[in-house]
Scaffold this active site. Structure first.
Site, PDB file in Angstrom:
ATOM      1  CD  GLN A   1      69.016  19.150 -18.204  1.00 46.32           C
ATOM      2  OE1 GLN A   1      68.687  19.849 -19.149  1.00 46.32           O
ATOM      3  NE2 GLN A   1      69.955  19.503 -17.362  1.00 46.32           N
TER       4      GLN A   1
ATOM      5  N   GLY B   1      75.272  18.092 -14.937  1.00 51.97           N
ATOM      6  CA  GLY B   1      76.557  17.749 -14.318  1.00 51.97           C
ATOM      7  C   GLY B   1      77.257  16.838 -15.297  1.00 51.97           C
ATOM      8  CG  HIS B   2      77.414  17.564 -18.970  1.00 50.38           C
ATOM      9  ND1 HIS B   2      77.111  18.265 -20.103  1.00 50.38           N
ATOM     10  CD2 HIS B   2      76.223  17.091 -18.498  1.00 50.38           C
ATOM     11  CE1 HIS B   2      75.800  18.220 -20.311  1.00 50.38           C
ATOM     12  NE2 HIS B   2      75.252  17.531 -19.341  1.00 50.38           N
TER      13      HIS B   2
ATOM     14  CE  LYS C   1      73.510  14.869 -21.096  1.00 51.55           C
ATOM     15  NZ  LYS C   1      73.078  13.868 -20.099  1.00 51.55           N
TER      16      LYS C   1
ATOM     17  CG  ASP D   1      73.057  12.046 -14.515  1.00 50.95           C
ATOM     18  OD1 ASP D   1      73.570  13.145 -14.794  1.00 50.95           O
ATOM     19  OD2 ASP D   1      72.274  11.880 -13.575  1.00 50.95           O
TER      20      ASP D   1
ATOM     21  CE  LYS E   1      78.716   4.869 -15.570  1.00 55.76           C
ATOM     22  NZ  LYS E   1      78.241   5.815 -14.554  1.00 55.76           N
TER      23      LYS E   1
HETATM   24  P1  GDP Z   1      76.363  13.299 -18.285  1.00 58.29           P
HETATM   25  O1  GDP Z   1      75.524  14.159 -17.406  1.00 58.29           O
HETATM   26  O2  GDP Z   1      75.556  12.647 -19.368  1.00 58.29           O
HETATM   27  O3  GDP Z   1      77.571  14.017 -18.830  1.00 58.29           O
HETATM   28  O4  GDP Z   1      76.892  12.105 -17.370  1.00 58.29           O
HETATM   29  P2  GDP Z   1      77.506  12.270 -15.872  1.00 58.29           P
HETATM   30  O5  GDP Z   1      78.849  12.863 -15.969  1.00 58.29           O
HETATM   31  O6  GDP Z   1      76.521  12.914 -14.973  1.00 58.29           O
HETATM   32  O7  GDP Z   1      77.546  10.742 -15.441  1.00 58.29           O
HETATM   33  C1  GDP Z   1      78.269   9.791 -16.128  1.00 58.29           C
HETATM   34  C2  GDP Z   1      79.271   9.175 -15.161  1.00 58.29           C
HETATM   35  O8  GDP Z   1      79.776   7.966 -15.725  1.00 58.29           O
HETATM   36  C3  GDP Z   1      80.503  10.036 -14.930  1.00 58.29           C
HETATM   37  O9  GDP Z   1      80.954   9.811 -13.623  1.00 58.29           O
HETATM   38  C4  GDP Z   1      81.503   9.523 -15.941  1.00 58.29           C
HETATM   39  O10 GDP Z   1      82.855   9.744 -15.549  1.00 58.29           O
HETATM   40  C5  GDP Z   1      81.180   8.055 -15.940  1.00 58.29           C
HETATM   41  N1  GDP Z   1      81.418   7.343 -17.204  1.00 58.29           N
HETATM   42  C6  GDP Z   1      81.263   7.783 -18.484  1.00 58.29           C
HETATM   43  N2  GDP Z   1      81.475   6.781 -19.361  1.00 58.29           N
HETATM   44  C7  GDP Z   1      81.782   5.690 -18.622  1.00 58.29           C
HETATM   45  C8  GDP Z   1      82.075   4.322 -18.950  1.00 58.29           C
HETATM   46  O11 GDP Z   1      82.074   3.906 -20.103  1.00 58.29           O
HETATM   47  N3  GDP Z   1      82.317   3.483 -17.900  1.00 58.29           N
HETATM   48  C9  GDP Z   1      82.291   3.895 -16.605  1.00 58.29           C
HETATM   49  N4  GDP Z   1      82.533   2.995 -15.659  1.00 58.29           N
HETATM   50  N5  GDP Z   1      82.026   5.151 -16.270  1.00 58.29           N
HETATM   51  C10 GDP Z   1      81.747   6.054 -17.254  1.00 58.29           C
HETATM   52  P1  IMO Z   2      72.696  15.987 -17.048  1.00 52.10           P
HETATM   53  O1  IMO Z   2      72.905  17.033 -18.117  1.00 52.10           O
HETATM   54  C1  IMO Z   2      69.892  13.813 -14.516  1.00 52.10           C
HETATM   55  C2  IMO Z   2      66.336  15.994 -13.176  1.00 52.10           C
HETATM   56  C3  IMO Z   2      66.212  16.301 -11.699  1.00 52.10           C
HETATM   57  C4  IMO Z   2      64.696  16.253 -11.560  1.00 52.10           C
HETATM   58  C5  IMO Z   2      64.208  16.880 -12.847  1.00 52.10           C
HETATM   59  C6  IMO Z   2      63.861  18.363 -12.768  1.00 52.10           C
HETATM   60  O2  IMO Z   2      73.806  15.873 -16.080  1.00 52.10           O
HETATM   61  O3  IMO Z   2      72.291  14.687 -17.665  1.00 52.10           O
HETATM   62  P2  IMO Z   2      65.365  20.559 -12.612  1.00 52.10           P
HETATM   63  O4  IMO Z   2      66.363  20.995 -11.588  1.00 52.10           O
HETATM   64  O5  IMO Z   2      65.900  20.464 -13.995  1.00 52.10           O
HETATM   65  O6  IMO Z   2      64.084  21.373 -12.561  1.00 52.10           O
HETATM   66  O7  IMO Z   2      64.941  19.064 -12.146  1.00 52.10           O
HETATM   67  O8  IMO Z   2      65.261  16.687 -13.791  1.00 52.10           O
HETATM   68  N1  IMO Z   2      67.592  16.469 -13.816  1.00 52.10           N
HETATM   69  C7  IMO Z   2      68.597  15.669 -14.185  1.00 52.10           C
HETATM   70  N2  IMO Z   2      68.772  14.339 -14.000  1.00 52.10           N
HETATM   71  N3  IMO Z   2      70.811  14.533 -15.195  1.00 52.10           N
HETATM   72  C8  IMO Z   2      70.641  15.860 -15.406  1.00 52.10           C
HETATM   73  O9  IMO Z   2      71.466  16.577 -16.199  1.00 52.10           O
HETATM   74  C9  IMO Z   2      69.513  16.496 -14.859  1.00 52.10           C
HETATM   75  N4  IMO Z   2      69.050  17.760 -14.859  1.00 52.10           N
HETATM   76  C10 IMO Z   2      67.871  17.731 -14.231  1.00 52.10           C
HETATM   77  O10 IMO Z   2      66.850  15.320 -10.912  1.00 52.10           O
HETATM   78  O11 IMO Z   2      64.249  14.928 -11.539  1.00 52.10           O
HETATM   79 MG    MG Z   3      75.087  14.413 -15.380  1.00 53.71          MG
END
Ligand code: GDP
Ligand code: IMO
Ligand code: MG
Length: 431
Positions: free
Chosen positions: A225, A40-41, A16, A13, A332
């Site tokens: 991840q 969850g991207h 990416k 998270d 962020k």
């Molecule tokens: P990922 O799994 O690595 O793709 O990241 P996620 O999408 O799960 O979580 C990142 C969250 O931060 C998302 O809600 C993005 O929209 C948000 N985000 C990304 N870059 C920034 C930033 O520079 N500032 C803020 N405030 N939010 C950001």
């Molecule tokens: P992105 O790509 C954050 C965590 C779960 C749990 C552990 C194992 O959005 O960064 P699983 O379902 O993979 O067997 O769960 O890994 N986890 C993540 N945490 N971002 C993710 O993906 C994750 N994918 C799995 O919360 O701790």
């Molecule tokens: Mg994510």
């Protein structure tokens, strides 16, 4: 550089999705090489937010090829739904631009059930998985019981494999977990419905990538991840079930390691984690709450509140070495706008001794005391900043100190969720 890998540096998270969407402008092909719908991207375009779980974050760009490679575990239900939702939004107009490796393993209904049952039973430590069947699907892959896309495409093979699998799975589900088993017919019927959609996209994606490399096309590899969720290098057993680090780009997609020219690490300006497991800089206090509220730190897949804490240079430094990071995207930074002071963990104290690298054992993680240095905040909104030079002095000092501690240059600074809030100091594709 022609081929760029993007990986998470912390516990996932990191942002990416945003960076991959941005870099997709410069790539011809975008490849997911591990994980599944546990990811969850998030991509923000204007006032629209798209969350991708399975499809590469390049799909919002026309004229790009998107690949789900062999290292992914694919849930056909999520795949069909995500494809349809994107089509409804006006994306994915050309079906030839999305490809799924015929070798990709399929997530079956019993994988999701076993994931949930194992978590609920409590015999083993609760991991806090996403419940997407990821662990059980990779277990079957490694134990050579897995069912791949190519197997699903052939009705007879698929039925045989489901039957074989259910003999063992039903025994475990019924006898050990005392729950209801599955019928072969129900599964072959439900999954038979996914055959046409998968047939449309299934192909030899490794061959496509080899040809693309020969033709000098630019390839972007999208990690899911993060490094500390890696099954080998993470905080085991509190990890996911795949290798999330850059080394898996090659095996997960069938390209040689020598074809990857730049590895971009994605890292938050602080730290978060979802699920169970060690997290040295976690803040179980008002400051942690502030980070969560300011960063909107709630899971993109499960909606769970993310655990929050200060930037941890100890874990980041190690992750940079494991992945061979060329440049870092620091995400962020704007979330820290309102803080009077900001802390950075620069070492750990474990049992009276100081360490600048993470411990090996989980027990040591649990008793490690993070050591902090404190910096002054900038107390200004930076979301609209477009150039590095226009950042407040204290924000620049924070970035410089992080670079100094970790020994890798910051290539990208993100100051907001949207595409425009990105300061690119070095574009990996234009280097
Ligand atoms: P990922 O799994 O690595 O793709 O990241 P996620 O999408 O799960 O979580 C990142 C969250 O931060 C998302 O809600 C993005 O929209 C948000 N985000 C990304 N870059 C920034 C930033 O520079 N500032 C803020 N405030 N939010 C950001
Ligand atoms: P992105 O790509 C954050 C965590 C779960 C749990 C552990 C194992 O959005 O960064 P699983 O379902 O993979 O067997 O769960 O890994 N986890 C993540 N945490 N971002 C993710 O993906 C994750 N994918 C799995 O919360 O701790
Ligand atoms: Mg994510």
């Amino acid at each position: 550089m022609p081929n760029v890998g993007v990986v998470g540096i912390q516990w996932g998270d990191e942002g990416k999705g945003k960076i991959i969407d941005m870099l997709s402008n410069y790539a011809d092909v975008i490849v997911r090489f591990q994980g599944g719908a546990n990811a969850g991207h998030t991509i923000v375009v204007g006032d629209k937010k798209v969350i991708l779980h399975l499809l590469p974050s390049g799909v919002l760009h026309d004229k790009k090829y998107c690949i789900i490679a062999n290292g992914v575990v694919l849930d056909p239900e999520v795949f069909e739904k995500e494809v349809q939702e994107l089509k409804n939004l006006g994306y994915l107009k050309d079906d030839k631009r999305l490809m799924v490796s015929s070798l990709t393993h399929i997530i079956m209904p019993y994988h999701k059930k076993l994931d949930a049952l194992k978590e609920a039973k409590g015999t083993t430590k609760k991991i806090g998985t996403t419940g997407r069947g990821i662990g059980p699907a990779y277990e079957d892959k490694v134990s050579r019981m897995g069912i791949r896309v190519i197997d699903l495409l052939d009705k007879k093979t698929f039925t045989e494999k489901v039957k074989q699998n259910l003999e063992l799975k039903n025994f475990i589900i019924k006898k050990y977990y005392k729950d209801e088993g599955f019928k072969t017919r129900d599964i072959t019927k439900a999954y038979g419905a996914y055959r046409p959609v998968l047939k449309k996209y299934a192909t030899d994606t490794a061959h496509f990538l080899h040809t693309s490399i020969e033709q000098g096309k630019k390839i972007l590899f999208e990690g899911a991840q993060g490094t500390y969720l890696d099954v080998d290098h993470g905080t085991y057993p509190f990890v996911t079930s795949s290798n999330t680090v850059s080394g898996n780009i090659a095996t997960g997609s069938g390209v040689p390691p020598t074809s990857i020219n730049y590895i971009l690490g994605i890292c938050k300006a602080y730290t978060t984690r979802v699920g169970e497991g060690p997290f040295p800089t976690e803040l179980n206090d008002e400051t942690g709450e502030r980070l969560r509220a300011s960063g909107g730190e709630f899971g993109a897949t499960t909606g769970r509140p993310r655990r929050c804490g200060w930037f941890d240079a100890v874990i980041v430094k190690r992750a940079l070495k494991i992945n061979g990071i060329t440049g870092l995207a620091l995400m962020k930074l704007d979330v820290l706008d309102e803080f009077d002071t900001i802390k950075i963990c620069n070492k750990y104290k474990i049992g009276g001794r100081y360490y600048d690298r993470p411990p090996v054992s989980i027990a040591d993680y649990e008793r490690c005391e993070p050591q902090y240095e404190e910096m002054e905040g900038w107390k200004t909104t930076i979301r609209d900043v477009k150039k590095y030079d226009d950042l407040p002095v204290n924000a620049k000092k924070y970035l410089a100190r992080i670079e100094e501690l970790i020994g890798v240059k910051i290539a990208i600074i993100s100051v907001g969720p949207d595409r425009e809030s990105t300061l690119v100091l070095e574009n990996p594709f234009l280097k």
